[in-house]
Design an enzyme around this catalytic site. Structure first.
Site, PDB file in Angstrom:
ATOM      1  N   ASP A 138      51.431  39.977  51.019  1.00  0.00           N
ATOM      2  CA  ASP A 138      51.526  39.462  49.647  1.00  0.00           C
ATOM      3  C   ASP A 138      52.643  38.431  49.534  1.00  0.00           C
ATOM      4  O   ASP A 138      53.295  38.301  48.501  1.00  0.00           O
ATOM      5  CB  ASP A 138      51.749  40.604  48.646  1.00  0.00           C
ATOM      6  CG  ASP A 138      51.657  40.146  47.190  1.00  0.00           C
ATOM      7  OD1 ASP A 138      50.878  39.216  46.924  1.00  0.00           O
ATOM      8  OD2 ASP A 138      52.358  40.702  46.338  1.00  0.00           O
ATOM      9  N   MET A 169      47.811  49.029  24.187  1.00  0.00           N
ATOM     10  CA  MET A 169      47.263  50.055  25.075  1.00  0.00           C
ATOM     11  C   MET A 169      45.764  49.819  25.242  1.00  0.00           C
ATOM     12  O   MET A 169      45.001  49.928  24.298  1.00  0.00           O
ATOM     13  CB  MET A 169      47.509  51.447  24.479  1.00  0.00           C
ATOM     14  CG  MET A 169      46.748  52.573  25.175  1.00  0.00           C
ATOM     15  SD  MET A 169      47.295  52.858  26.867  1.00  0.00           S
ATOM     16  CE  MET A 169      45.987  53.973  27.440  1.00  0.00           C
ATOM     17  N   THR A 213      48.231  34.143  33.335  1.00  0.00           N
ATOM     18  CA  THR A 213      49.552  34.459  32.781  1.00  0.00           C
ATOM     19  C   THR A 213      50.495  33.262  32.880  1.00  0.00           C
ATOM     20  O   THR A 213      51.492  33.204  32.161  1.00  0.00           O
ATOM     21  CB  THR A 213      50.187  35.649  33.532  1.00  0.00           C
ATOM     22  OG1 THR A 213      50.225  35.358  34.927  1.00  0.00           O
ATOM     23  CG2 THR A 213      49.404  36.922  33.292  1.00  0.00           C
ATOM     24  N   LYS A 273      57.914  33.752  48.392  1.00  0.00           N
ATOM     25  CA  LYS A 273      58.299  35.152  48.519  1.00  0.00           C
ATOM     26  C   LYS A 273      58.847  35.511  49.888  1.00  0.00           C
ATOM     27  O   LYS A 273      59.643  36.434  50.025  1.00  0.00           O
ATOM     28  CB  LYS A 273      57.080  36.043  48.246  1.00  0.00           C
ATOM     29  CG  LYS A 273      56.768  36.318  46.791  1.00  0.00           C
ATOM     30  CD  LYS A 273      55.657  37.341  46.728  1.00  0.00           C
ATOM     31  CE  LYS A 273      55.263  37.671  45.302  1.00  0.00           C
ATOM     32  NZ  LYS A 273      54.171  38.674  45.277  1.00  0.00           N
ATOM     33  N   CYS A 300      47.138  53.095  35.522  1.00  0.00           N
ATOM     34  CA  CYS A 300      48.163  53.141  34.477  1.00  0.00           C
ATOM     35  C   CYS A 300      49.527  52.664  34.963  1.00  0.00           C
ATOM     36  O   CYS A 300      50.454  52.491  34.164  1.00  0.00           O
ATOM     37  CB  CYS A 300      48.305  54.570  33.944  1.00  0.00           C
ATOM     38  SG  CYS A 300      46.743  55.415  33.590  1.00  0.00           S
TER      39      CYS A 300
END
Length: 712
Positions: A314, A658, A174, A341, A615
């Site tokens: 994380d 989708m 990404t 982070k 989802c």
């Protein structure tokens, strides 16, 4: 006739002198030239990634005249959380699944577009492409299915393409690639989704031929180590970490130091997150959550600094790394500025990686401070959820995430899109002797299934003095996600916000000087450049990406659904264009629809809750949508079993982003339907709110008692 001839001659002369000027060669010299603001040709504008422009036509005095020059609707693209580039009056942007557009910067007219057609199996990640690279007449972008490609910048034709990952694994791209000295480097994400061992790869920028690859964490010792750095790193791991991959993906930050010919990598979190599972007897787990310096020619390890040893939250360090020369103790010092982070702001020496200073930029409860002698955090007891659970600041979203910060050499300040939001961690008593990474339990933590209230997090535009390690000023911004920023010699900081405002702020004192309603929120970072000597500012707007999964926290802005625009907006002084109308935001509770004849079996709904985790990224935690994808509680599709099956299993809406879940059984499909119906009927009671507050208070008291050593 004579006048026409003279006019034609003059036109031809002007064309020769001006119109046919040679195109700018974007090479290492151009990317290292900080004084030229005519182009924005790289993710951070120049190699130093300061995201500072020397342009000043738009400044604190003239910004009130800033208006829309043109806009371009990108309605076929589902996510525009990306930063474009501008070279010689052409804007290049990679949006959605790395769909690349070339756009005339004066008119907003599309010149060409290229769709790499991402592999269907790799659809479903809500964040999409964040940026691209430009070098010597080529445009470069990574694809979510692991490809890296080069396009001819004039025509948009494919020049070369390589597969940087195994198409069958969990890796995806990404982030924006970086280019330097005839090489292009790319990393990947995926450590949160299964067995992944992070690495970066460099390729020849002209041909796509692989040059070198560097792994971030060690593999199985029985297979031997690729280099001495991996052998040393293995000493900091225990157990059989390689069975889980280990993590360490470089999915965003990479900064090239042209003076030293060094590439700095910002490395990612562990896989699984839970430290005790991947490395049962402890250890720092190099080179997770680190800034790593490599020889840019060979990929040889030079040094590292680990921001979060043995990380378990994380707390990756894949946030941008800014290079600068600053005065410390009245001496110039070449430094790296880094806000990962974990809530601290770091200054590192670029020669050695030695820590210069580190301070908290927000609420941090996992560590008291950073010991400047050892360079290590002084951790708080109980922060590693040793006793089963912990509420930690910051959470996995971090005090600073991928949305880039900027540094102004004029003010000496760093401008950070900052966040305050806790994270809940619970390993549920997992035993490293028996635990195995599997679908539904990749991170080694109990899943979080509840909606995230709109009060769970806040954001601000934070101006930070890196020398004194103190806040200069801070402006609250709406919601829990804000866009990346740029700073200019005109004394301005530009930022797009979640509420749909594009804002210009005085870089010195934080006063908001100008704003514009974009018609939709954004996370994207803007850029500025010139065409024919006139300054322009461009930003992408469209609500999507990671906030989509945050339930009510993201939905509060009212941008839920496909009806809201995805668009590019360009501004200039005295711009007078009109923005196309767009639907007004609809914040607040969704109007769920239901079929009273559908009987909800609580046992089936509980199983469907687990299925729904596939989802969540798009449709939101607890089925509360927060972005582009529709809220399934208000959709008629789950009420129609045939239509639901055709879309979820059959992939009927792949063209709209989708993904197809062909491996779901009919039983799992029914479980999913039941869970959605259960969520559509759910009405929180006052007692539910009281219980939630009580549980929060109990956990906070428990954490404080552990910290003080009064309980184990």
């Amino acid at each position: 006739m004579r006048i026409q001839f003279r006019t034609l001659c003059l036109s031809l002369l002007l064309t020769v002198l001006c119109g046919n000027a040679a195109a700018t060669v974007i090479d290492d010299a151009a990317l290292n030239k900080t004084s030229d603001g005519s182009n924005w040709a790289a993710w951070g504008r120049t190699f130093d990634e300061q995201r500072f422009s020397p342009l000043d036509e738009i400044n604190t005095k003239t910004v009130s005249r800033l208006g829309l020059a043109w806009s371009l609707e990108l309605n076929d693209v589902w996510n525009v959380s990306s930063q474009p580039l501008a070279v010689d009056g052409v804007i290049y942007t990679a949006v959605g699944y790395s769909h690349v557009y070339a756009i005339d910067a004066l008119t907003g007219k599309e010149l060409w577009n290229y769709n790499p057609k991402v592999e269907a199996r790799k659809m479903g990640l809500a964040w999409g492409s964040r940026g691209l690279a430009f070098y010597k007449g080529k445009v470069y972008a990574g694809v979510q299915d692991g490809r890296l490609f080069a396009l001819d910048a004039k025509t948009g034709k494919l020049v070369w393409e390589v597969q940087t990952t195994d198409p069958k694994d969990n890796r995806y791209i990404t982030g924006a690639p970086r280019v330097f000295n005839g090489k292009i480097i790319i990393g990947h994400g995926g450590a949160d989704f299964g067995h992944v061992r992070g690495y970066v790869t460099t390729y020849d920028a002209e041909t796509g031929k692989e040059l070198w690859r560097w792994f971030v964490v060690p593999g199985n010792p029985a297979d031997g180590f690729e280099n001495e750095a991996m052998a040393e790193a293995a000493k900091t791991w225990t157990g059989e970490w390689w069975k889980f991959g280990g993590g360490g993906t470089v999915w965003n930050a990479m900064t090239y130091d042209a003076e030293k010919d060094v590439i700095y990598l910002g490395t990612g979190n562990g896989s699984p997150w839970n430290h005790k599972l991947r490395s049962p007897k402890g250890g720092d787990n190099l080179y997770l959550c680190s800034v790593v310096a490599l020889d840019a020619k060979t990929g040889k390890y030079l040094w590292h600094y680990q921001t979060t040893p043995g990380e378990s939250w994380d707390f990756n360090s894949t946030m941008d790394m800014v290079l600068a020369t600053v005065n410390i103790d009245n001496k110039p010092r070449k430094v790296i500025m880094h806000a990962p982070k974990n809530g601290f702001f770091y200054m590192l020496d670029r020669d050695t990686g030695k820590l210069i200073s580190a301070e908290k930029i927000g609420k941090v409860t996992w560590a008291e401070r950073i010991d400047l002698t050892t360079g290590r955090p002084v951790e708080v007891r109980g922060a590693r959820y040793e006793n089963g659970e912990a509420l930690i600041w910051p959470g996995s979203g971090g005090t600073h995430n991928w949305q880039p910060m900027a540094y102004s050499p004029d003010t000496g300040l760093v401008y950070i899109p900052a966040r305050e939001m806790a994270g809940y961690y619970n390993d549920g008593g997992r035993d490293p002797r028996t635990w195995q990474m599997k679908k539904g339990d990749v991170m080694g933590l109990n899943g979080f299934f509840d909606d995230i209230p709109k009060t769970a997090g806040t954001t601000s535009l934070l101006a930070w003095n890196p020398i004194t390690q103190q806040k200069a000023w801070s402006n609250p911004t709406p919601g829990a996600t804000a866009g990346g920023v740029i700073a200019t010699h005109g004394g301005l900081v530009f930022q797009g916000r979640a509420d749909g405002k594009f804002v210009a702020t005085d870089a010195t004192n934080g006063k908001e000087l100008w704003s514009y309603d974009m018609g939709v929120g954004t996370q994207a970072a803007p850029m500025t450049y010139t065409v024919n000597g006139k300054q322009y500012v461009t930003v992408l707007a469209g609500w999507g990406g990671a906030p989509s999964l945050l339930g009510s926290l993201a939905a509060q802005h009212g941008w839920v659904g496909r009806q809201y625009p995805r668009r590019m907006l360009t501004f200039a002084l005295d711009g007078a264009a009109k923005l196309p109308a767009s639907p007004a935001p609809v914040p607040g509770k969704v109007k769920a629809i239901d079929d009273p004849s559908f009987k909800v079996d609580p046992v089936v709904a509980e199983k469907g809750k687990l299925v729904f985790q596939q989802c969540v990224i798009c449709h939101g935690v607890s089925a509360v949508a927060g972005g582009y994808a529709p809220d399934l509680r208000a959709s008629p599709i789950p009420l129609n079993s045939a239509a639901f099956k055709m879309i979820v299993q059959g992939g009927a809406l792949q063209s709209r982003g989708m993904p197809q879940f062909e491996t779901l059984s009919d039983e799992e499909l029914h479980q999913l339907q039941t869970y959605i119906r259960d969520r559509a009927r759910y009405e929180p009671s006052a007692w539910d709110d009281i219980k939630a507050i009580w549980n929060f208070v109990v956990l906070m008291v428990k954490m404080e008692l552990v910290k003080r050593g009064w309980i184990d």
